[in-house]
Design a protein around this motif. Structure first.
Motif, PDB file in Angstrom:
ATOM      1  N   THR A  90      -6.422  70.568  44.716  1.00  0.00           N
ATOM      2  CA  THR A  90      -6.863  69.766  43.342  1.00  0.00           C
ATOM      3  C   THR A  90      -6.436  70.929  42.155  1.00  0.00           C
ATOM      4  O   THR A  90      -5.973  70.532  41.284  1.00  0.00           O
ATOM      5  CB  THR A  90      -8.388  69.729  43.208  1.00  0.00           C
ATOM      6  N   TRP A 117      -7.412  61.464  39.509  1.00  0.00           N
ATOM      7  CA  TRP A 117      -7.709  62.216  38.169  1.00  0.00           C
ATOM      8  C   TRP A 117      -6.537  62.384  37.306  1.00  0.00           C
ATOM      9  O   TRP A 117      -6.618  62.449  36.171  1.00  0.00           O
ATOM     10  CB  TRP A 117      -8.238  63.411  38.366  1.00  0.00           C
ATOM     11  N   VAL A 169      -3.759  69.265  39.449  1.00  0.00           N
ATOM     12  CA  VAL A 169      -4.517  68.914  38.048  1.00  0.00           C
ATOM     13  C   VAL A 169      -4.424  70.010  37.192  1.00  0.00           C
ATOM     14  O   VAL A 169      -4.239  69.647  36.093  1.00  0.00           O
ATOM     15  CB  VAL A 169      -5.945  68.675  38.453  1.00  0.00           C
ATOM     16  N   SER A 193      -7.567  63.764  43.902  1.00  0.00           N
ATOM     17  CA  SER A 193      -6.830  64.286  42.939  1.00  0.00           C
ATOM     18  C   SER A 193      -5.908  63.483  42.320  1.00  0.00           C
ATOM     19  O   SER A 193      -5.929  63.797  40.924  1.00  0.00           O
ATOM     20  CB  SER A 193      -6.040  65.562  43.608  1.00  0.00           C
ATOM     21  N   ALA A 252     -12.592  67.620  38.155  1.00  0.00           N
ATOM     22  CA  ALA A 252     -11.809  67.105  39.144  1.00  0.00           C
ATOM     23  C   ALA A 252     -12.577  67.744  40.513  1.00  0.00           C
ATOM     24  O   ALA A 252     -12.740  67.113  41.511  1.00  0.00           O
ATOM     25  CB  ALA A 252     -10.340  67.214  39.375  1.00  0.00           C
TER      26      ALA A 252
END
Length: 302
Positions: free
Chosen positions: A241, A137, A245, A134, A173
């Motif tokens: 995640t 990303w 993100v 994560s 992601a």
């Protein structure tokens, strides 16, 4: 007549009657219960009791009430978060299937060095922490990240795009994180299909695509079903995640439940949210299973 010592040594030892039934390949009911008892206790302690306690907490505060479920229905925010969570789960599952099936097909059919490279590409990310992936990303999608710098250097854009902390970033992601859970069941199903089936279809006049659609793909449906169920269940319950993100702008049910328990300390309402999410998950799993059984029936008729 009494048996000699040699005869006693050579005589087979009869198993205890409570261990085996009449067939030597089957265990008796008593031994079966003994063997499954540890797993049953572990399942009861680790799954049944927490789920039961969760449901009890959502309706008993301190007496029987449906206030928290009425709150979920009456306030649009919670239904919106639930629908967006389900939508994200469906999109991630379909994206994992779309990009994962070719990889699974190559992984099942490849040999030698190619098979090793494909397997490494699947297993190495799976062995890496979800937190690390994560954060990777975040490095890629931030305003001064690799993707924005590449777009600016190639002249695609003149200023950095907002790629991070969006719903699209969450989907990308999560698809990357969950794709191995789609690839492995499909690869296992494809490996059980003899390659002679597809060759026989081509010998009977079918092209490569037609043979794949009529033979290989229908026989791989159990693997697709398993992969879709795993990806969907994991997607709608993802916490790390989306929180990293997506941020506050991409709120999902797991993040909302975490806020209710850790920030607001509203445990009964969090239990009601978790119960609704669990019930929705079971409904979708049953729908997946029904769709698979109908597909099998249609294939058998054809």
């Amino acid at each position: 007549m009494s048996m000699t010592t040699d005869n006693l040594a050579l005589a087979p030892i009869a198993p205890a009657s409570w261990l085996f039934s009449h067939s030597s390949r089957r265990y008796s009911h008593a031994l079966t219960l003994v063997l499954i008892a540890p797993l049953s206790l572990l399942l009861a302690a680790g799954f049944v009791y927490p789920i039961g306690r969760l449901i009890f907490l959502s309706v008993m505060a301190p007496e029987f009430t449906l206030e928290y479920y009425e709150r979920i229905i009456s306030e649009p925010l919670y239904l919106y978060v639930l629908l967006r969570t389900l939508q994200t789960g469906v999109i991630v599952t379909l994206a994992s299937l779309l990009f994962g099936y070719p990889v699974a097909y190559l992984m099942a059919r490849a040999k030698g060095r190619t098979a090793m490279i494909v397997a490494s590409a699947v297993f190495v990310p799976l062995w890496t922490s979800v937190l690390v992936r994560s954060y990777a990303w975040i490095v890629l999608l931030q305003r001064n990240g690799i993707v924005n710098n590449l777009f600016i250097e190639t002249g695609i854009v003149t200023s950095p795009l907002k790629l991070l902390y969006t719903e699209g970033a969450v989907i990308v992601a999560m698809t990357h994180v969950l794709m191995p859970f789609m690839i492995l069941p499909i690869c296992n199903a494809l490996r059980t299909i003899p390659s002679e089936y597809e060759r026989a279809a081509r010998n009977l006049g079918a092209g490569h695509i037609d043979a794949f659609l009529r033979v290989t793909f229908p026989l791989s449906l159990p693997g697709i079903f398993a992969g879709c169920v795993m990806c969907f269940i994991l997607a709608i319950g993802f916490y790390i995640t989306p929180a990293l993100v997506g941020g506050p702008g991409a709120l999902m049910m797991a993040t909302l439940i975490g806020q209710q328990t850790l920030v607001l300390l509203d445990w009964p309402f969090a239990a009601a949210l978790a119960t609704v999410l669990l019930t929705t998950t079971l409904v979708f799993v049953l729908a997946f299973r029904k769709a698979l059984s109908i597909s099998k029936g249609m294939n058998s008729v054809n």
